[in-house]
Every structure is written in structure tokens, then in C-alpha cells.
Scaffold this motif. Sequence first.
Motif, mmCIF file in Angstrom:
data_model
loop_
_atom_site.group_PDB
_atom_site.id
_atom_site.type_symbol
_atom_site.label_atom_id
_atom_site.label_comp_id
_atom_site.label_asym_id
_atom_site.label_seq_id
_atom_site.Cartn_x
_atom_site.Cartn_y
_atom_site.Cartn_z
ATOM 1 N N GLU A 1 -8.523 -2.146 -2.023
ATOM 2 C CA GLU A 1 -9.132 -2.820 -0.797
ATOM 3 C C GLU A 1 -8.690 -4.131 -0.360
ATOM 4 N N LEU A 2 -8.384 -4.970 -1.438
ATOM 5 C CA LEU A 2 -7.656 -6.242 -1.224
ATOM 6 C C LEU A 2 -6.356 -6.073 -0.747
ATOM 7 N N ALA A 3 -5.457 -5.191 -1.343
ATOM 8 C CA ALA A 3 -4.236 -4.947 -1.094
ATOM 9 C C ALA A 3 -4.045 -4.670 0.561
ATOM 10 N N ALA A 4 -4.906 -3.959 0.779
ATOM 11 C CA ALA A 4 -4.751 -3.449 2.340
ATOM 12 C C ALA A 4 -5.338 -4.525 3.067
ATOM 13 N N ALA A 5 -6.509 -5.430 2.700
ATOM 14 C CA ALA A 5 -6.912 -6.342 3.630
ATOM 15 C C ALA A 5 -6.166 -7.218 3.765
ATOM 16 N N LEU A 6 -5.187 -7.874 2.652
ATOM 17 C CA LEU A 6 -4.402 -8.865 2.776
ATOM 18 C C LEU A 6 -3.028 -8.697 3.304
ATOM 19 N N SER A 7 -2.550 -7.445 3.263
ATOM 20 C CA SER A 7 -1.061 -7.072 3.706
ATOM 21 C C SER A 7 -0.756 -7.496 5.046
ATOM 22 N N GLY A 8 0.104 -8.266 4.909
ATOM 23 C CA GLY A 8 0.720 -8.614 6.474
ATOM 24 C C GLY A 8 0.067 -9.868 6.993
ATOM 25 N N ARG A 9 -0.820 -10.587 6.182
ATOM 26 C CA ARG A 9 -1.503 -11.747 6.555
ATOM 27 C C ARG A 9 -0.218 -12.820 6.403
ATOM 28 N N LYS A 10 -0.431 -14.033 6.978
ATOM 29 C CA LYS A 10 0.407 -15.113 6.933
ATOM 30 C C LYS A 10 0.125 -16.034 5.613
ATOM 31 N N ALA A 11 -1.208 -16.218 5.345
ATOM 32 C CA ALA A 11 -1.659 -17.080 4.274
ATOM 33 C C ALA A 11 -3.072 -16.651 3.799
#
Lengths: 326, 413
Positions: free
Chosen positions: B305-315
Amino acid sequence: MSTQTVRGAGLEQRSVNRDGFGPSGPSLRIRVRFHGRGGQGVKTAGRILGTGAFLSGYHCQDFPVYGAERRGAPVASFARIGNRPIDERGVISEPDLILVADATLLDDPAAGVLAGNEAASALFLNGNPDAPLPDLGNRLHLIRWDLTGAAIGRLGRAGALSAGLGAAAARFVGIVAEEQLVEAIRSEFTHLGLSTGEVDANVAFGLDVFRALPTVSFRDVAETEEGLGDSVVPMIPADPLAGGPNVISPGNATLRDTGAWRLERPVIDRDRCTRCGLCLIRCPDGAISWDEEGLPVIDEQHCKGCLICRQICPIHGIGLEEEARP
Amino acid sequence: MTRTMLTGNAAAAWGARLAEACYVPAFPITPQTEIIETLAGWFADGSMRGRFVTLDSEHSMMTAAGAAAAAGVRTFAATSSQGLLYAMEVLYTVAGWRVPFVLVNVSRGLSAPITLGPDHNDVLAARDSGFIQLHAETCQEVLDSILMAYRIAEDDRVSVPVLVNLDGFFLSFTREPVELPDPEEVRRFLAAPESRPPGFSASRPAARGVAVLEGPTYSYFRYQLHLAVEQARVVHEEAAEEFERRFGRRHGMIDGYQLDDAETVLIMAGSFATKGRAAVDRWRAEGRRVGLLRLRMIRPWPTAELAAALSGRKAVAVLDQDLAPGLGGILFQEVAAVLARCPVRPSILRSFVGGLGGKEISRAEFDHVLQVTEQAGPNEGPVGPVLLMTAREAEQVGQRLRIAGHVPEEALP
Ligand code: SF4
Ligand code: SF4
């Protein structure tokens, strides 16, 4: 700047710098902080306000802080009320309304009664309305009232201020109807297990206060948002030996005037005392010593008024006196 | 369904009552005491049926809870801080027994110095015990999470105890409106306690939690515990779905706020996420693309869930209310490990430690977190941890140090 003074039955309300502070806008958020001494009921006062606001259809949150204190020590409780969900938590450092159950707390820096939001706070002080006051800053409203007197009148006791304090807060905030206040007081005191008679007396006390006091105005939410103007500071490594939670300088506890915690003071009957020494042994604060005549004498600056000495005295030779309050 | 003002502690007690827990081994510790007092009152007046037993310590309490759960009794226990640490030996033991029950922890900073204020070092010390961990943000969530916790713990695919965490003071003694679910509806959500198979019977003796002195068998059982805790992901999602259908509230493993188009993500756990949300609202009003991700489930760790939610964010900024001396923020380290699995990895990662021992996290501190994170260059060190402390608070610390006889100039700016 315009200053306006209102005087009612035992009531003085001084409104300072009113210009520009109209009634609350569409986004209502009021933060209330109660200060008192352990045993005066500031936790219950906060709950009465919270329940009153809840029953009146508002979003609300209330909570007390406890330390390792006990009867007489400075304590605080908090309530937040709004017409939107409350998106804050924790202690209120910048209150819109401060209620002080015991004006002697103004002299105790550890109580932090006046901390935060100086210009916007409406300040309620329980005590003699004519007693001299220290500098209280530029408060939006200052309301002085003898709540203790009203409590003695209705309840026959000076310490139990919660119904009156909660009612005062509900009145100032202005969004709690009388009916909801009564229900809130009933529910809180029933919860505490009081008898019907005691609950009724507290309702009557609350209503006396509610009807005698006015509502007050508050600044807009945006202007009183917490933590404005503060900044984060970097931490610097300390000398490892100075980095522990140790008290290095001896003797500073004697400087703390814990005698101000007393709501009632023990008085030793020196003519009847048998010098058994039990009070001296049992005093948890070591506040009793022998004088030159070999009789027990109480250190008034540090006796906290727990009255254990009075309970323990085998000849019932220790009486009590109500502590004089400014 | 009733809506009423409840403290987090009272909400926890209501969770146990609505789940019809029939065995409560008790040892009170601040700020958890109110849970025990409330339950004691209900057992005394007949609102709850079963046994309420006072024990001599948290260590005995946890042993009693594990033994009762092994006997097939729906068991509820609660502790806090040093009490949780005192019970830690048994936490590992009862999780290894694979017995389902619910333990509530009311977070409080660990000694020394001694404090009553909350932070998450106590509960995170239990993160590898084998207990599943859920962290509540509101009093409502305390109650709801306890119901979900029984559902997960008692599922045959899991059969592991669940720890539900709530912050001391900021939830434990904070009252806010809470909806009490209808008891009949709760009975349909959870199996009736009497319908659960007994763990023991006189005609069929058994031994549980036996000694295993050879390594391979020990390894097998420990890894089975890991697999069981992993199973809780699936079971949690099923429980969350049914919970929403019955009660209208959804509780996910992670809880996103304004995440859809967020470039910068702030990660937190616990009750101060409420303040994090307010900070996000403020920053959004300034046109900054910021979102909040709250960790509701900490074991099993919501890796996918974290990997999906954080993927592609800048920071990404993690705000820990805990501190592992010599390492930094604990959750930060776990989030950083997840980022290694992100297909499109955020290039900026910052660690902050705030709110230890009941310290506030003020508006200025939230603003500082965002400012530092937004201004950081990609892959630029050091990542932290930055201890959050305002000038006003540092002044207060200096004053205390002076009273204690320290030389504050060496310790403070
Ligand atoms: S025992 Fe008596 S003298 Fe000692 S603190 Fe209590 S009231 Fe004061
Ligand atoms: S306990 Fe009573 S009798 Fe004994 S020393 Fe104290 S005051 Fe005197």
C-alpha cells in the motif's frame, strides 16, 4: 481604543479595545482553557461545557491534563467548540477564553494562567472583584466575579466550583442554551455518583451563574490560529554529562511556595497537644517541625493542606480554617 | 445506534463491552486506568458478564490473558508505557502461542526522564513481538478498531493477538462525539463469543506453547507466525469492507488525505494526524500540492500500500513520535525500506522527530517540516532526523535547565 465597563450584581466586566471585534463569523471556533487547583473541579467544568456544546449541536472536544499532582496543585482543562469538525488536538496554548477558578494562581508562574494569545483572550477571574490585580495584559474582556461566594451560598462548600465554572464558560461562549446546560450538569454529576439533592443544588448553582453573566465576543478564528509567529530551532549537542535529567543545584525546591496550594489550613491547638509527634511523622511534606517549646509547628510556606495531620492526631487537636483568598 | 461524548479510554472500554469480552485481567497504569475502572464498574453492575480479575503486575496480566485466550475465552487487556515493557517477555510468548485476543495500549513516553505524556516508543517496542498493530487517530476509531481487531485475531487464517494503540491524553482523556454501534449489529459482525470452539476440554487434554529445543522446528514456528501476521492484510481488508457495510465507516491499513495529486507526502501515525490534516488544508489553500498519509496498521507493515501510494511522488517526509537513539525515527526507517521497492522512487526523503513525551506539534513545526522538505534537493543529505522544537519551547527548556543547575548555553541555541 475604547474601554467600556459594565457592573452588575457582583459583576464587573471591562471590555478593552472592542473596535473591530464583531460577533463570530460563519466559521466559529472557540478555544477555552480552565485553570484551577486540584479539587476545585476544572475537569468537570470542561466536561460540562463540552457536553453542553455537544447537546446544542456543535462539534466539540474537551480534556484535562493530569500530572502527578494532587489536591491544591495547579491543574488545567480544555475545551474546543466549533461549527466545523475540530482539527486540533492537545493542550490549548492560545485560548480565546481563560477561566481561573482561583485568582491566587496568577502568582504561580508554573500554572501559566496568562500564557498565550494575550490580546484575544477573554479572562474570567474568580475572587473578590475589588481586590488589586497584577498586570493582566490587553485582554479583550476581563470578568471578575465571586464564584466561591455563590458556591458557598448554594452548596455550602467553597471548593466545588465545577457547575458554576462550566456554566460561566457556557454563558460566555454563548452557544449553549439554558436547557442544554442543565442537562449537561445533570449528566456530569450523575456520572460522578452524586445524590439527587446534590445534583439539584449544582444545577441551581449553575443556573445562578449562567443567568448573572453576559456573553462575550471573540476574535475570528483566522486571527487566533495557534502557533503563529513561532519558529523551529536547531538542537546543538550538549556536554554528555550535562545531558541527563539531573538536578545539580541543591535546595531550590524550598523556593517553591507550595503553601499557596492550600484550600484549607490545619491549625494546631497548642494547649491540648500531647507532643506525641504523630503529625510530624505522618506529614508527607515534612512541613511540621518542633519549636523551642517542644510543640509541633507548621511551615506555612510549604504545607499543602492535605490535612493528613488533622486525621492522624489522636486527640483531635488539629482544626481547620478556610484559606483566605484574594 | 447512539451518539455520545466519550473519552478514548471510555471508547476502548465500550469496544470490549460491545465485543462481549468475557475475561479481563487487569493492572491499571496511567493513562490507561480509566479503561480498567470503567470495565470494573460494568462487571460489577452486570452490564458485562464474565470475569474481571486484578493481577499483581502487567507480566501476570499478559500471562493470564494469553492463557484465557488459549482456553477459547474472548479476552481483553489494556496497558501503557512501562507496563507494556514489563509485559514484553510475555507478549512474545502469547503471540507464539497463536492465541487470539485484543490488547489496548495507551501510549506514554518511556523513562527516563519519567513522564505521563504520550509518544510511540512504547508501542513500537512491541512491533516485532508478533502482535498485529492498529493505531487510532480518533476516539471513534479506538472503538471501531477494537471490534475489527477481534474479527482479525479470531480469524482461522490469523489466530494472533492484536494490539490497538491510542495516544495518552490526546485520546485517552479527550472526549469527543462517538457513535456507539448497535450491539445486535456487532454480534453479526463478530461471532458470538459462546459460539467459539473451546481451546481445552477435560476429555481432550492438550499442551500449548511447548518447548521446541531444536532449531529447525523453532524456525518453522516463528516463520509460521510471520505468515499468520502477513495473512492479516487480507483479513483486515475483508473486515474493513464488512465493517463499512454494517456501520458506515471505513478503516484502511493506510489512510490518505489529499493524496491524489500530491507531490509532497507527509507520513504520520496516531492522533496528531488530525493536526497534520489541518496543516495540509492550510498548505493546499496556498496552492501547494501536499497530502497526508496516516499509518493505521503498523504490523503487518503495509508495504504494498505504501509503495503504491508513494510511487511517483516528488518528496516524502516522515514525522516520527518516537526516537531510536543511534538510528533516528523508527517509522522513517521502515518507510525508507519500502521506497526501495517503489517503481518510481521519490528523490527527496526527510526525517523529523516531534511530539515526544506529550510535546505539542505546533503550526510552526508543521510549516518547518514542509519548508525543509520542499527546499531539499534530490538525493541530498543529511536526511535527518530533525528534532522539532520551537523557540518558545527551547526557552522553557533553558529555564528548567537553569533551575536544575545546568549550564543551558551548552545545550540550547
Ligand atoms: S500533613 Fe498537615 S502540615 Fe503536612 S502538608 Fe498536610 S496539612 Fe500541611
Ligand atoms: S498529632 Fe496532635 S497531639 Fe500529636 S503532636 Fe501532633 S498535634 Fe500534638
